[in-house]
Scaffold this motif. Structure first.
Motif, PDB file in Angstrom:
ATOM      1  N   GLU A   1       0.698  -1.221   0.044  1.00  0.00           N
ATOM      2  CA  GLU A   1      -0.018  -0.043   0.040  1.00  0.00           C
ATOM      3  C   GLU A   1       0.932   1.281  -0.075  1.00  0.00           C
TER       4      GLU A   1
ATOM      5  N   MET B   1      -2.688  -1.693  -3.384  1.00  0.00           N
ATOM      6  CA  MET B   1      -3.600  -0.275  -2.968  1.00  0.00           C
ATOM      7  C   MET B   1      -2.787   0.890  -3.278  1.00  0.00           C
TER       8      MET B   1
ATOM      9  N   LYS C   1      -2.828   5.645  -3.785  1.00  0.00           N
ATOM     10  CA  LYS C   1      -3.379   6.821  -3.662  1.00  0.00           C
ATOM     11  C   LYS C   1      -2.717   7.911  -4.180  1.00  0.00           C
TER      12      LYS C   1
ATOM     13  N   ARG D   1      -7.182  -1.448  -5.593  1.00  0.00           N
ATOM     14  CA  ARG D   1      -7.925  -0.299  -5.331  1.00  0.00           C
ATOM     15  C   ARG D   1      -6.621   0.921  -5.704  1.00  0.00           C
TER      16      ARG D   1
ATOM     17  N   GLU E   1      -7.115   5.247  -5.774  1.00  0.00           N
ATOM     18  CA  GLU E   1      -7.690   6.654  -5.567  1.00  0.00           C
ATOM     19  C   GLU E   1      -6.862   7.651  -6.299  1.00  0.00           C
TER      20      GLU E   1
ATOM     21  N   GLU F   1     -10.685  -3.733  -8.203  1.00  0.00           N
ATOM     22  CA  GLU F   1     -11.938  -3.755  -7.655  1.00  0.00           C
ATOM     23  C   GLU F   1     -12.645  -2.568  -7.164  1.00  0.00           C
ATOM     24  N   GLU F   2     -11.630  -1.649  -6.926  1.00  0.00           N
ATOM     25  CA  GLU F   2     -12.079  -0.200  -6.463  1.00  0.00           C
ATOM     26  C   GLU F   2     -11.609   0.955  -6.911  1.00  0.00           C
TER      27      GLU F   2
ATOM     28  N   THR G   1     -16.623  -1.503  -7.143  1.00  0.00           N
ATOM     29  CA  THR G   1     -16.962  -0.222  -6.230  1.00  0.00           C
ATOM     30  C   THR G   1     -16.577   0.783  -7.018  1.00  0.00           C
TER      31      THR G   1
END
Length: 505
Positions: free
Chosen positions: A241, A263, A265, A295, A297, A319-320, A344
């Motif tokens: 992450e 993940m 961001k 994920r 963002e 998935e997101e 999502t």
């Protein structure tokens, strides 16, 4: 010559008449054993001699320092004076760490670290997450030495120079900065450009961090360059992450080596703090390097159809997807159809959904999408909102929270989503009961409804059809305003009465 013993009759007489007086001795649990069992005495004496011989063979005692006295039954040094014995010194480091790890209160580790140097080192091994406030603590190498088992590190607070004693604190969910009196002289920014650490300094700190803490799983970095990310990817293979602030397209080249990243961001632009650019070029770079992303963002990122298409085409496990304050060009919604495993979709704090979505036949659809969350967004553009519902027409859960411009006509476009089982409306002040009546009857699978702080939805406007629909829901939370009385609106339906239908609030 020695004097002869006293043989006077008085002395002999005293010996015969005076009985033997026994002194009262303090009872001890070891007394009966030692008095009746000579073998136990020999065992204890032998253990003591063996202990002394082992200590003298390893480290010969100094002539100036006397040998310590040991209790033969407890095998502990006998304390003289007011100094209390350190019983924890007899425990191994492994056992003491196991004992300290049983403490549930994390703040207690701070007090434990002040006991002694040994406890300080052992308590540091129990800390696995830290937010760095002093950059010098990282550069000196004390961070990895003091906390060798770190798996989660956030260095962003230490990357911005600020007055700690300032009474003005700028805080949001991404970072917090202390401001001084000259905040209005920074060319529209609340933080001076020189107050943010340079990329070369951050890269040097990232190298020290990655070499000392090779088991990192999550990092939050700011203004790191391609070199720093490359070093991090080489040293920390378990990294899963990552959050990057003040990053650009060029710096994302170093993330290409993070093969196990799941993940990510990216905070490209942050109002009042810094301004950097992540465009389609950066999205394509991270999509080709991070193919195992689950994920993603994107905050303040610029892009278009090409960038989202590259992410959907390369990151097939995604998935997101979260888009916050995006600056996407028109037509980006149609690229979501390439995200074949997306479940999502979250759109937050956006001034526009899609300014130019294009014709309906080019929008496509996300077949696996299950949840749609729209929070604090401008929804006055009917074409963009309608295109969003077309792309997400297979969704099962819809959440609207504090969305401006969501009225009955715009909400009516959601009737195309026929598989909805859960609807949540919060802070949608323009929506009325008429808007609900135009959509909810089309959702045959709806079994959960949540309506909170929607002041224009009145209990008195509930029709018998809606009342019947509400009575069969599995879950219902109805608080459109502070004066809501659901019982009055559902009079005669049997809901809430003994033996009637149940209503869960």
């Amino acid at each position: 010559m020695p004097s002869p013993p006293d043989r006077s009759p008085d002395s002999n007489l005293d010996r015969k008449k005076t009985p033997a007086v026994k002194k009262n001795r303090r009872s001890s649990w070891s007394g009966p054993w030692l008095s009746s069992n000579e073998a136990l005495k020999n065992v204890v004496l032998k253990m003591r001699l063996q202990s002394l011989s082992n200590s003298s063979s390893t480290t010969p005692p100094s002539e100036s320092e006397p040998e310590p006295e040991f209790d033969p039954f407890n095998s502990r040094p006998i304390s003289h004076g007011n100094a209390a014995p350190d019983y924890s010194s007899m425990l191994s480091d492994k056992l003491l760490v196991k004992i300290l790890s049983k403490i549930s209160d994390k703040k207690q580790h701070i007090s434990n670290s002040l006991v002694c140097k040994r406890w300080c080192m052992l308590s540091g091994k129990l800390i696995n997450s830290i937010k760095l406030l002093d950059w010098e603590f990282l550069e000196s190498g004390r961070l990895s030495f003091r906390f060798p088992n770190l798996v989660d590190v956030n260095i962003v607070p230490s990357c911005i120079k600020s007055e700690r004693n300032s009474g003005i604190l700028l805080s949001n969910r991404l970072c917090s900065v202390h401001l001084d009196s000259g905040v209005g002289e920074n060319e529209g920014f609340l933080v001076k450009k020189g107050d943010v650490l340079g990329s070369d300094v951050v890269d040097r700190g990232v190298r020290i961090l990655s070499e000392g803490c090779g088991n990192l799983r999550k990092v939050v970095l700011m203004n790191v360059s391609e070199e720093g990310l490359s070093i991090l990817a080489d040293e920390c293979e378990l990294l899963q992450e990552m959050e990057l602030l003040c990053c650009g397209d060029s710096s994302l080249k170093g993330i290409f080596k993070c093969q196990n990243l799941q993940m990510l961001k990216l905070v490209s632009h942050l109002d009042g703090i810094y301004d950097s650019v992540v465009s389609d070029i950066g999205m394509t770079i991270l999509a080709q390097g991070c193919r195992r992303l689950l994920r993603l963002e994107l905050v303040g990122c610029e892009g278009s159809y090409d960038g989202i298409k590259a992410i959907g085409h390369c990151c097939q496990m995604l998935e997101e997807l979260v888009l916050c304050d995006h600056r996407m060009d028109g037509g980006w919604l149609s690229a979501l159809s390439y995200c074949g495993n997306l479940k999502t979709l979250r759109i937050q704090s956006c001034k526009s959904i899609d300014s130019n979505p294009g014709p309906d036949e080019h929008l496509g659809c996300c077949p696996t999408l299950e949840e749609l969350h729209v929070q604090q967004c401008q929804m006055r553009e009917k074409l963009g909102v309608r295109a969003l519902f077309l792309v997400c027409r297979t969704v099962r859960s819809i959440v609207f929270e504090d969305c401006w411009g969501l009225d009955n006509s715009i909400f009516n476009a959601a009737s195309i989503c026929r598989s909805v089982t859960y609807l949540s409306l919060e802070g949608c002040s323009l929506l009325t009961m008429e808007g609900l009546e135009s959509v909810i009857p089309f959702w045959k699978k709806l079994d959960r409804l949540r309506v909170v702080a929607c002041n224009n939805i009145k209990d008195s406007e509930i029709t018998p059809e809606l009342a019947t629909l509400f009575s069969v829901l599995k879950e219902l939370k109805w608080r459109p305003d502070s004066r809501s009385l659901m019982e009055a609106g559902l009079a005669g339906t049997g809901v809430g009465q003994k033996g009637g239908r149940s209503l869960r609030k």
